[in-house]
Enzyme design. Structure first.
Site, PDB file in Angstrom:
ATOM      1  N   GLU A  11     -21.661  10.579  -1.100  1.00 41.05           N
ATOM      2  CA  GLU A  11     -21.883   9.254  -1.685  1.00 41.05           C
ATOM      3  C   GLU A  11     -22.257   9.234  -3.171  1.00 41.05           C
ATOM      4  OE1 GLU A  11     -24.075   6.648   1.542  1.00 41.05           O
ATOM      5  OE2 GLU A  11     -24.909   8.646   1.424  1.00 41.05           O
ATOM      6  N   CYS A  59       0.801  -1.232   0.000  1.00 41.06           N
ATOM      7  CA  CYS A  59       0.000   0.000   0.000  1.00 41.06           C
ATOM      8  C   CYS A  59       0.831   1.278   0.000  1.00 41.06           C
ATOM      9  CB  CYS A  59      -0.945   0.015   1.194  1.00 41.06           C
ATOM     10  SG  CYS A  59      -0.158   0.421   2.758  1.00 41.06           S
ATOM     11  N   GLN A  81      -7.013  13.999   1.895  1.00 39.88           N
ATOM     12  CA  GLN A  81      -8.364  14.040   2.492  1.00 39.88           C
ATOM     13  C   GLN A  81      -8.292  13.442   3.897  1.00 39.88           C
ATOM     14  OE1 GLN A  81     -11.440  12.566  -0.148  1.00 39.88           O
ATOM     15  NE2 GLN A  81     -10.822  13.925  -1.796  1.00 39.88           N
ATOM     16  N   CYS A 128       3.750   3.234   4.347  1.00 41.37           N
ATOM     17  CA  CYS A 128       4.907   3.249   5.248  1.00 41.37           C
ATOM     18  C   CYS A 128       6.182   3.683   4.525  1.00 41.37           C
ATOM     19  CB  CYS A 128       5.107   1.847   5.811  1.00 41.37           C
ATOM     20  SG  CYS A 128       5.485   0.671   4.504  1.00 41.37           S
TER      21      CYS A 128
HETATM   22  S1  FES Z   1      -6.238   7.391   1.806  1.00 40.84           S
HETATM   23 FE1  FES Z   1      -5.441   9.042   0.683  1.00 40.84          FE
HETATM   24  S2  FES Z   1      -6.311  10.733   1.636  1.00 40.84           S
HETATM   25 FE2  FES Z   1      -7.306   9.060   2.592  1.00 40.84          FE
HETATM   26  S1  FES Z   2       3.325  -1.129   2.267  1.00 36.27           S
HETATM   27 FE1  FES Z   2       1.482  -1.143   3.372  1.00 36.27          FE
HETATM   28  S2  FES Z   2       2.208  -0.767   5.378  1.00 36.27           S
HETATM   29 FE2  FES Z   2       3.983  -1.016   4.288  1.00 36.27          FE
END
Ligand code: FES
Ligand code: FES
Ligand SMILES: Cc1cc2nc3c(=O)[nH]c(=O)nc-3n(C[C@H](O)[C@H](O)[C@H](O)COP(=O)(O)OP(=O)(O)OC[C@H]3O[C@@H](n4cnc5c(N)ncnc54)[C@H](O)[C@@H]3O)c2cc1C
Length: 1334
Positions: free
Chosen positions: A1266, A52, A116, A55
């Protein structure tokens, strides 16, 4: 964090400060060290598995060989602390802060409205920062590559890209922000256009990037790196030891005596195995200081690359070599480059090693098929000496296994130059274009006899077609020595089809798709080879333009956002209607913003980990926690017996146990919880609890099974307008169809988090929790503990996203955590891992919609009968309300005079589904739009015409007998057609489709009408509390919770207008049940409407109270009035209240007024589809939305863009996969793909409808959180349109089924190309599929 036992001293730098650790546990990753030990909480946990980017940090290292410093981004969650010896790490806190100066990257992302909820923002900032450290003036391609591994669930990426684009050289003109007329047309035009169209941000405000201001690399680390004779380093922890040898010799010795010990380079394979599969390696060998593993040697035949080189290093090496050598020598290099650019994210490639990728032997490794096809080899070393081993079919033995012996170390990999007449290509297809493991991936090489089309040698390797990389050897045999022509190839397809067979229940599923990809990749290879042979004049026949394939377009263009100026005469100080930045954006971009898990540990705090059911339907026959209780750090185990108050909660007459006692009804149901001193100990404790079960018969998983067994929750709902049965007698045609919509995971970036702190007296608790509904949490915690609500205060500072998933599900967890805090009298924290969160908390309801449409030949739909089945899961939660909302929105924009809807929530043995942005409307609208699409196809007419014919026009009444005016919806429709140049582009699309056989374009235009407010009348209320302090500063508290939607920013704007003071004097600290009681959830797009009115009310009261003071001193300042009021004993604190509309729905009479008003919108999308792989790209999106007069255009446009992208994910990408026994497979970003930056439409324009007023909401605005999600369906219908064009090539016309999401798999199979038609379909019922279609 567990302390290590013994070992060397680890030395590295963080943000310019030296860190020395003499007790490092090798299991400690940088992320937990930063967050828990150093309290640098700007770096976030989003998934823990490299998927993701939340981090992301920058790592810098000095390379003595080149005397240079390299900077690269990396995921701190996979970076072992021990690996950092000698490195310098920079985190988001290290580049800028509000206390000193913020960095231009932080500033630009924040001010361009790219933050956001802010949870992804530090990661985005660090990816971009690292790019700028390496390339201060990047290209757009550099930026999208750098951000490819950073997920954002809120913004839709557009504003982040817009902010980052300002660093590009090419962006330094007004076009960069989509400013309509370009400055290049002349200064005057630009000036005028500035006046005409307001902009969301002003890039002139931005501070310049000054690379000289960055932190320097610590000289001490340079000295350390240059010091000769490095020594072995060892670190030991509770369960693992770590050795970093200083030489190859030592490495070989270590491997000889510990053949099972893994070598850890990037830790991108070993790390996730330890974390997610519970693998324990007593010893880890880290060869990062063994120089031989990093050497690169060129020979006349090719290049030897050290196995320790990272994939990024390999990529830049190959990119350099292709510039140095003639094209014919670098065929293999270019194929590898293509794979490498799409492999993982930049953060992964920066650490993952070449040797690691080969030796991980992933079934769908992207490199292995190409290396094997390209006749590469590895040089390996062991005590027995060195040997070279070819990377061929014998090398890859089985899942995770190669021919090498466990003690052998790969030192380097040989990548040969290609020869004259040799072509190498790589192809891959993945669920998402970037940062995604491939579904099928391949490397293909052919060598021709000189000057001829006769094949001298050929090799074809595939990934994703078995447990390991496989060779299509028989197919190669059918090609070799033959001429490369149609005859050979068509035989080859047949052999390939027989050779690469997958059983129908093969792991990973998608069997037909995967098999068809093997053929289409060979076909693509064929097209490219023919092109090459033509260029070399070996063949002369021209391939018609129509048959050629080019890659899908990928350049993101500047976006356009159009909104109205504030009304003439509005004071400059009045912020309402202006694009004010999210009030926390800067804190979020600097990492200072505090989320629940960022709160410091309190003394004696415990961590809670839950134990969940591994059976879908079973009796619990035993719960044995004895082993868990013996583990280090484990303090207690909480079961249902410990709950002092109510053990269940009841909704619609159905009970839900907080912790299951005797029976479980889904995998993931909570059974008990383990309390320990650290997160790691609690998790280990939870894993050690033993539960025994006795399975109960016949679990129900799918909607079809629920229908068969009548497994439904009550009440079921029906609504009818006109007389549907009779109307069907009168129509020209009837069409019956169905569509299945998959569910959706909320994937808020911040997982469920809470901290419960006992105050220490009179059973009082403070609950810090990430929830959309603090009052509900307060109520149920009090009930569970058997204490009055006045002893529980709930506090929500902000959430890292919620989308409906933090209403009911959070409260159950909060109850269990509170029981633990009550029992132990200690603070207890619970933060779910991403996988647990996805497993336990449910999401959007999958829906099966069956419809029957009766219509006239002129396109009028006269009757429609629709049945909706929603898969609700094991408890009722809010499912009946979701079904109701489905029925109330089933008409969408259309006036169908005879309309009947029936809706039911199916009871199944899956984790219960819950509220999700749109609350059923996205499913409802989709069924109606699909029906309309089918009608259009049945009539052979364009969809937009049938939509226009059937739209509400003039004063209208809904099917629940509520009057409304569709005027603004029709205005949106017309304006969208004009802005998107619909008619011209429709013609261009048709022309494109005639000119291309294998690529098709598709277009669609979809309207929505979305009801705002709660149908449950009591929820339409809000309260606020406003204090003015003696220095003139103001605190506002209200019932709305901040989850990124900008409610606090808007409330600040409201207070600013009403009190006539600048927003900077107003502060909103948190949402607390102790300041504003009895609040309603922040949901139903009603937060601003309700709370805005309450804040306005409170502020008006205060302003009135100050009136006499102002009259006495009209020229005085705000501060002087406030202090004077204090001395005159005027109260400077007031509450405000809003009693919202009395809405209702009478289901017996089938009539009501369930909504306050409608938000309207229309979206036009165009996609380009690769019919051979199902891959698509949204080429352009234009959205026109009626939101009245926006309170804050930047916040509202942010909601529009973000919701659209979430809808795009829902309808085209996001797939939940459950095993046949009901276990969710897709438990993290590696398996579940939400849209990433590669999915942003290449042109993305948003227009707010001008001159729209809404007397029913604050300052004439409308709710927008929404509605636009449903407009993501326009991408689905554009894909369907493109598929229809492809099908017509195969002579298929008329309606056809396409379920949602329209993934590449579904789109490709629906295209019915000659390749997919070759694949024999497995007979349903003759096998157990790998995954359920729930
Ligand atoms: S996840 Fe990117 S601003 Fe909320
Ligand atoms: S890439 Fe998701 S927490 Fe590290
Ligand atoms: C989020 C994510 C996305 C990814 N996406 C893709 C993708 O799209 N395509 C793809 O192909 N891969 C992908 N990967 C896999 C990734 O490329 C591999 O995990 C990586 O290359 C392994 O290298 P490493 O250095 O991190 O290995 P490590 O985890 O450090 O080690 C892996 C294994 O290799 C062995 N090993 C390492 N080096 C040697 C050596 N020199 N000699 C002998 N054995 C050795 C180790 O003993 C260990 O068993 C992804 C991984 C993640 C986490």
């Amino acid at each position: 964090m567990s302390a290590g036992k013994e070992g060397d001293i680890l030395c590295f730098f963080i943000n310019g400060k030296k860190v020395t650790e003499d007790h490092v546990d090798p299991e400690t990753m940088l992320l937990s060290f930063l967050r828990e030990k150093l309290r640098l909480t700007g770096t976030k946990y989003g998934c823990g598995g490299g998927g993701c980017g939340a981090c992301t940090v920058m790592v810098s290292r000095y390379q003595p060989a080149t005397k240079s410093i390299v900077h690269y981004s990396a995921n701190a969650c996979l970076l072992p602390l021990c690996q950092l010896h000698g490195a310098a790490v920079i985190t988001v806190e290290g580049i800028g802060s509000t206390k000193t100066r913020i960095h231009p990257v932080q500033e630009r992302i924040a001010k361009a409205h790219g933050s956001q909820c802010g949870f992804c923002t530090p990661g985005m900032v660090m990816s971009m920062y690292t790019l700028l450290r390496n390339k201060p003036q990047p290209t757009m391609e550099d930026i999208t590559q750098a951000l490819a591994g950073n997920l954002c669930r809120c913004t839709g990426y557009q504003p982040i890209v817009d902010g980052c684009r300002t660093f590009c050289q090419e962006a330094n003109c007004c076009q960069a922000n989509g400013g309509g007329d370009c400055c290049l047309n002349g200064d005057e035009a630009a000036d005028e256009s500035e006046l005409r169209t307001p902009q969301l941000f002003d890039k002139e405000e931005f501070q310049p990037l000054d690379p000289t201001q960055e932190l320097i690399f610590p000289p001490e680390l340079i000295l350390m790196a240059e010091r000769a004779n490095p020594e072995t380093l060892t670190f030991s922890g509770e369960r693992m030891s770590w050795v970093s040898p200083a030489s190859l010799e030592e490495l070989v010795q270590l491997k000889t005596s510990n053949p099972q010990a893994p070598l850890v380079l990037g830790n991108t394979n070993i790390g996730p195995d330890i974390k997610f599969k519970g693998v324990v390696h007593p010893l880890i060998i880290s060869p990062t200081r063994v120089t031989e593993l990093f050497e690169v040697t060129q020979t006349p035949q090719g290049v030897w690359v050290g196995a320790g080189c990272s994939l990024s290093e390999l990529l830049s090496l190959l990119e350099k070599l292709v510039l140095q050598f003639p094209e014919e020598k670098t065929e293999l290099f270019r194929a590898l480059i293509q794979q490498l650019r799409n492999l993982g994210s930049q953060q992964i490639r920066n650490v993952a090693s070449l040797g690691g990728n080969i030796m991980s032997v992933y079934p769908n490794s992207d490199l292995n098929p190409v290396l094997a096809a390209g006749s590469c080899k590895v040089s390996v070393i062991s005590k027995g000496g060195r040997r070279e081993v070819p990377l061929n079919q014998d090398f890859f033995v089985s899942f995770g296994k190669t021919i090498l012996k466990p003690e052998e170390v790969v030192v380097s990999v040989f990548i040969p130059f290609s020869r004259k007449g040799e072509f190498v290509r790589a192809f891959r297809q993945a669920p998402r274009k970037e940062s995604s493991f491939a579904t099928v991936t391949t490397g293909m090489r052919v060598l021709f006899s000189e000057g001829s089309r006769v094949v001298q040698d050929v090799s074809l390797y595939y990934g994703g077609m078995g447990p390991t990389t496989v060779s299509a050897a028989k197919t190669c045999a059918a090609i070799v020595t033959r001429p490369w022509d149609d005859e050979t190839l068509s035989r080859a397809y047949d052999v390939l089809l027989d050779e690469l067979v997958l059983p129908p229940s093969a792991p990973g599923g998608k069997v037909e798709f995967r098999r068809s990809l093997t053929l289409t990749f060979l076909f693509k290879f064929n097209l490219e080879v023919l092109q090459k042979l033509r260029e070399m004049n070996v063949i002369t026949d021209e391939l018609p333009e129509r048959m050629q394939m080019r890659p899908l377009p990928r350049e993101i263009q500047p976006s356009l956002q159009e909104f109205q100026h504030v009304p003439e005469g509005q004071s400059d100080e009045d912020p309402v209607g202006r694009p004010i930045m999210h009030r926390s954006a800067i804190s979020q971009a600097t990492g200072e913003a505090v989320y629940c898990d960022d709160m410091p540990r309190t003394d004696g705090e415990l961590f809670l980990a839950v134990v969940t059911s591994s059976r879908a339907h079973a009796k619990i026959t035993g719960l044995d926690a004895s082993e868990a209780l013996r583990l280090p750090g484990v303090v207690d185990v909480i079961t249902a017996k410990d709950i002092p108050g109510k053990k269940i909660r009841t909704m619609f007459g159905y009970d839900e146990e907080l912790l299951a006692e005797s029976e479980v009804s889904c995998i993931g149901q909570m059974l008990c919880a383990v309390l320990a001193d650290t997160r790691a100990h609690a998790k280990r404790g939870a894993a050690a609890v033993k539960i025994s079960y006795e399975d109960l018969a016949d679990p129900v998983f799918t909607v079809e099974e629920a229908i068969e067994k009548s497994s439904f929750y009550k009440p079921q709902r029906v609504i009818e307008r006109g007389n549907v049965t009779e109307a069907f007698e009168t129509v020209d045609q009837i069409y019956e169809g169905e569509i299945h919509l998959g569910g959706q995971e909320h994937f808020y970036m911040e997982t469920q988090s809470m901290l419960v702190v006992p105050v220490g007296e009179e059973t009082e608790f403070r609950v810090y929790v990430s929830t959309q509904w603090p009052t509900l949490t307060q109520d149920v915690v009090a009930e569970t503990l058997g204490i009055p609500s006045n002893r529980v205060s709930c506090h929500v500072k902000r959430m890292g996203g919620a989308f409906g998933g933090k209403v009911t599900k959070t409260t159950i967890l909060a109850c269990i955590t509170s029981v633990a805090a009550w029992k132990t009298n200690r603070a207890v924290r619970c933060v779910l891992e991403r996988g647990e969160d996805m497993l336990m908390t449910g999401g959007r309801h999958p829906v099966l919609g069956k419809y029957k449409a009766g219509f006239m030949n002129d396109g009028r739909i006269v009757a429609a009968d629709i049945q909706y089945y929603a898969n609700a899961g094991n408890v009722i939660d809010e499912s009946v309300m979701v079904v109701e909302k489905i029925l109330l929105h089933m008409d969408n924009a259309y006036n169908i005079p005879n309309l009947r809807g029936r809706g039911v929530a199916c009871r199944t043995n899956l984790p219960s589904n819950t509220a999700f942005r749109g609350f059923g409307v996205p499913q409802s609208i989709m069924v109606m739009e699909n029906m309309i699409n089918d009608v259009a196809m049945a009539l052979g007419r364009p969809g937009d015409q049938i939509r226009e014919i059937n739209m509400y026009k003039g004063p209208s009444t809904t099917h629940y007998k509520s009057e409304f005016s569709p005027e603004n919806m029709l205005r949106c429709w017309e304006e969208c057609k004009v802005k998107s140049e619909y008619n011209d582009r429709r013609r261009a699309v048709d022309q494109f489709n005639q000119q291309h056989r294998w690529k098709k374009r598709g277009m669609s235009i979809i309207p929505i009408k979305f009801g705002i407010a709660f149908g449950e009348s009591f929820l339409n209320q809000a309260a606020a509390l406003v204090h003015i302090y003696k220095d003139g500063s103001v605190v506002v508290a209200h019932g709305g919770t901040e989850m990124g939607q900008g409610i606090h920013t808007k409330m600040q704007q409201v207070a600013s207008r009403e009190l006539h003071i600048p927003p900077s004097k107003i502060y909103i600290s948190e949402t607390g049940t102790n300041t504003v009681p009895n609040t309603c959830p922040s949901a139903a797009s009603f937060g601003t409407d309700a709370n805005g009115m309450a804040v306005k009310d409170a502020c008006q009261t205060l302003y009135q109270r100050l009136e006499p003071i102002r009259q006495k001193n009209p020229k005085g300042s705000w501060e002087s009035w406030v202090i004077a009021a204090f001395f005159e004993k005027i109260s400077l604190s007031a509450t405000g209240f809003y009693r919202g509309p009395d809405l209702y729905m009478d289901w017996d009479k089938m009539e009501g007024q369930p909504y306050a008003y409608f938000t309207f919108g229309v979206c036009c999308c165009e996609v380009e589809l690769d019919c051979l792989t199902g891959d698509y790209r949204t080429v352009r999106t234009d959205i026109v939305v009626d939101i009245g007069r926006s309170v804050n255009p930047s916040v509202d446009i942010g909601q529009i863009e973000g919701a659209f992208m979430q809808g795009l994910g829902l309808y085209t990408m996001e797939e939940l996969k459950f095993s046949p026994s009901g276990l969710l497979y897709t438990r993290g970003p590696s398996q579940y793909k939400i849209p990433a930056v590669c999915d942003v439409p290449l042109r993305f324009n948003v227009y707010l409808l001008s001159d729209s007023h809404n007397p029913l909401a604050i300052y004439s605005s409308k709710g927008i959180g929404e509605p636009i999600l449903s407009l993501g369906s326009s991408v689905f219908f554009a894909i369907k349109d493109a598929v229809a064009a492809a099908r017509s090539e195969s002579g298929l016309v008329g309606p056809f089924p396409l379920d949602s999401p329209a993934t590449p798999e579904r789109a490709c199979l629906a295209c019915a190309s000659p390749f997919t038609q070759k694949i024999p379909a497995s007979k349903p019922g003759s096998f157990k599929p790998w995954a359920l279609n729930i």
